[in-house]
Design a protein around this motif. Sequence first.
Motif, PDB file in Angstrom:
ATOM      1  N   GLY A  70      -3.917   5.421  10.242  1.00  0.00           N
ATOM      2  CA  GLY A  70      -3.996   4.618  11.461  1.00  0.00           C
ATOM      3  C   GLY A  70      -5.213   4.909  12.320  1.00  0.00           C
ATOM      4  O   GLY A  70      -5.818   3.992  12.878  1.00  0.00           O
ATOM      5  N   TYR A  71      -5.611   6.178  12.393  1.00  0.00           N
ATOM      6  CA  TYR A  71      -6.688   6.528  13.335  1.00  0.00           C
ATOM      7  C   TYR A  71      -8.049   5.985  12.905  1.00  0.00           C
ATOM      8  O   TYR A  71      -8.968   5.928  13.714  1.00  0.00           O
ATOM      9  N   VAL A  72      -8.184   5.599  11.632  1.00  0.00           N
ATOM     10  CA  VAL A  72      -9.459   5.022  11.198  1.00  0.00           C
ATOM     11  C   VAL A  72      -9.347   3.522  10.918  1.00  0.00           C
ATOM     12  O   VAL A  72     -10.255   2.937  10.330  1.00  0.00           O
ATOM     13  N   ARG A 126       5.101   5.887  17.431  1.00  0.00           N
ATOM     14  CA  ARG A 126       3.981   5.471  18.269  1.00  0.00           C
ATOM     15  C   ARG A 126       3.037   6.646  18.413  1.00  0.00           C
ATOM     16  O   ARG A 126       3.454   7.738  18.807  1.00  0.00           O
ATOM     17  N   VAL A 127       1.773   6.426  18.089  1.00  0.00           N
ATOM     18  CA  VAL A 127       0.767   7.463  18.278  1.00  0.00           C
ATOM     19  C   VAL A 127      -0.466   6.827  18.897  1.00  0.00           C
ATOM     20  O   VAL A 127      -1.037   5.886  18.341  1.00  0.00           O
ATOM     21  N   ASP A 128      -0.850   7.288  20.060  1.00  0.00           N
ATOM     22  CA  ASP A 128      -2.110   6.837  20.658  1.00  0.00           C
ATOM     23  C   ASP A 128      -2.509   7.760  21.788  1.00  0.00           C
ATOM     24  O   ASP A 128      -1.744   8.649  22.175  1.00  0.00           O
ATOM     25  N   THR A 168       0.717   4.531   8.316  1.00  0.00           N
ATOM     26  CA  THR A 168       0.899   5.994   8.267  1.00  0.00           C
ATOM     27  C   THR A 168      -0.087   6.680   9.198  1.00  0.00           C
ATOM     28  O   THR A 168      -1.246   6.284   9.283  1.00  0.00           O
ATOM     29  N   CYS A 169       0.376   7.733   9.841  1.00  0.00           N
ATOM     30  CA  CYS A 169      -0.491   8.507  10.729  1.00  0.00           C
ATOM     31  C   CYS A 169      -1.007   9.738   9.991  1.00  0.00           C
ATOM     32  O   CYS A 169      -0.270  10.383   9.247  1.00  0.00           O
ATOM     33  N   VAL A 170      -2.254  10.070  10.259  1.00  0.00           N
ATOM     34  CA  VAL A 170      -2.864  11.256   9.662  1.00  0.00           C
ATOM     35  C   VAL A 170      -2.106  12.517  10.098  1.00  0.00           C
ATOM     36  O   VAL A 170      -2.114  13.535   9.412  1.00  0.00           O
ATOM     37  N   SER A 171      -1.434  12.446  11.244  1.00  0.00           N
ATOM     38  CA  SER A 171      -0.702  13.602  11.762  1.00  0.00           C
ATOM     39  C   SER A 171       0.671  13.768  11.126  1.00  0.00           C
ATOM     40  O   SER A 171       1.444  14.639  11.531  1.00  0.00           O
TER      41      SER A 171
HETATM   42 MO   LIG Z   1      -2.496   8.518  13.609  1.00  0.00          MO
END
Ligand SMILES: [Mo]
Length: 536
Positions: free
Chosen positions: A392-394, A256-258, A303-306
Amino acid sequence: MAQRSSGKRFFVWAALAGVIGGGVFLATAEVFALLFARAASPIFAVGGFVIDIVPQPFKEFAIATFGEYDKIALLAGLGLAVLIASAIAGILQLVRPPLGVIALVIAGALSTAAIVTRAAVAPLAFLPPVLGTIVGSFILVLLCRRLRGWRESLVGVRADEKSETAATDVEMSDGETIRPGFDRRRFFVLAAVAGASALIVGITARTVSMAVSSVEAIRGALKLPSPKSTVPVPQGAELDIPGLSKLFTPNKDFYRVDTALTVPSIDPETWRLVIDGMVDQRVEMSFQDILDMGLDEYAITLTCVSNEVGGELVGNAKWLGVPLRDVLKKAGVKSGADMVLSRSVDGYTASTPLAALTDDNLDAILAVAMNGEPLPLEHGFPVRMVVPGLYGYVSATKWLTELKVTTFADDEAYWTPRGYSAEAPIKFASRVDTPKIGEAVDAGKIPIAGVAWAQSVGIERVEVSIDDGDWVAATLSAPINDDTWVQWFMEWDATPGTHYVAVRAVNKNGDLQIEERAPIAPNGSSGWQRSLVRVN
Ligand SMILES: [Mo]
Ligand SMILES: Nc1nc2c(c(=O)[nH]1)N[C@H]1C(S)=C(S)[C@@H](COP(=O)(O)O)O[C@H]1N2
């Protein structure tokens, strides 16, 4: 006579100090319960405990007397008990310190017991009542100390036959200098600040957690229509190797990333999606409108950029949803637009290239379900975006509420001014799951296994090199589609000592995974994972 009445007056202030200490205890517990374990609210846990232990005839009496208000009556009764007990604790703390704090600690211990003995509690459930006890006791001690200072200053002043409000310093028996009026002021300032904060913070935290739990209940009762189509999972898609990631990541293990401090709780009944900006007509859709479009099942790896090289910020799920291109068609996209700025109810925004959302060959979706259940609240309930091949962030806005058709020139997403690229296709990658880095293995034939992903393109090959030797092709699991990761493995005859295991992938365009290391900012990490494995 005057002495006696002012003594009584201090009992009233001490009772107030106790009530404020109790309030701070409860408010602190509510805040941490909201953050760590929603079921860990002392009042509600003790209430639940009382309901469980009260004998049946008493329960029947309560229901007969209060009817459907029986729970409210119970909570009101508990509230009154807490009020009286904390007032007494305050008085005790004034006259026989530290008896008041001891009383508060006992209350904290009892509510901790009530919380942790309930079924299905979060591992951190003990934290809210414990932290509440600490902060509440601290405030109580401080208030009573100031109260005592105030009282002693009066006694000192009287001895000197000065008026109550005398501004001269008074030397106490223990050598401390007391300024009359000083401690009184400090008592009232702290009482006001602590009391008001406890009220505001406590009520806010409770309101939020009630909203969350009612949405949780709505989600639990939600029946989604069956999908028009499901994703066929081929034979051999999932390898059975201990330590290897599951083909589909269970929701509870999904990363989970937010930026949301508290998870937004949205009732699907009142949820609306607005499609506006550079469109022929502004469109508003309800949750039912989305369901009425007919759901399809999609398997997409997120996938997360992080995610660092070898990292865990990647997961694979089956989603139910509708194509974003069909949603955008309802509004009609005007020419000149090149981006969709998606907005979450909490204000978070993402910038997705319009082309990725209108491409007939790319399954960019609005998702309402994840791995067979409505989206978990943390993963964007009731509606989120999922776009294969973009970080995910975009692209993967959760708790979605608006799609604004616009241009990269005119609009900026949340992360863009914070050091991340406005556009961010994923860098395809491969990862070793087993043997685990830092865990020694026994010599002999063991599998080296992991996952590799190249969403929207697909993985062609995964290669492994041991101790800088030749790159050897690993065996791939049968891929579900090009948007999901594949599992891979290789049998290795491990000999004692330390060995380097390196992995890299080739995608279906024939590109080799980027070898050069890059940090996560501004557009994702790169590099081949090399891990050191100890063999005994
Ligand atoms: Mo992300
Ligand atoms: N509303 C909202 N949506 C968001 C984010 C966010 O901070 N707020 N983070 C994004 C990022 S960075 C990622 S990697 C994915 C993660 O989705 P997950 O938490 O369901 O795994 O959600 C995206 N969607």
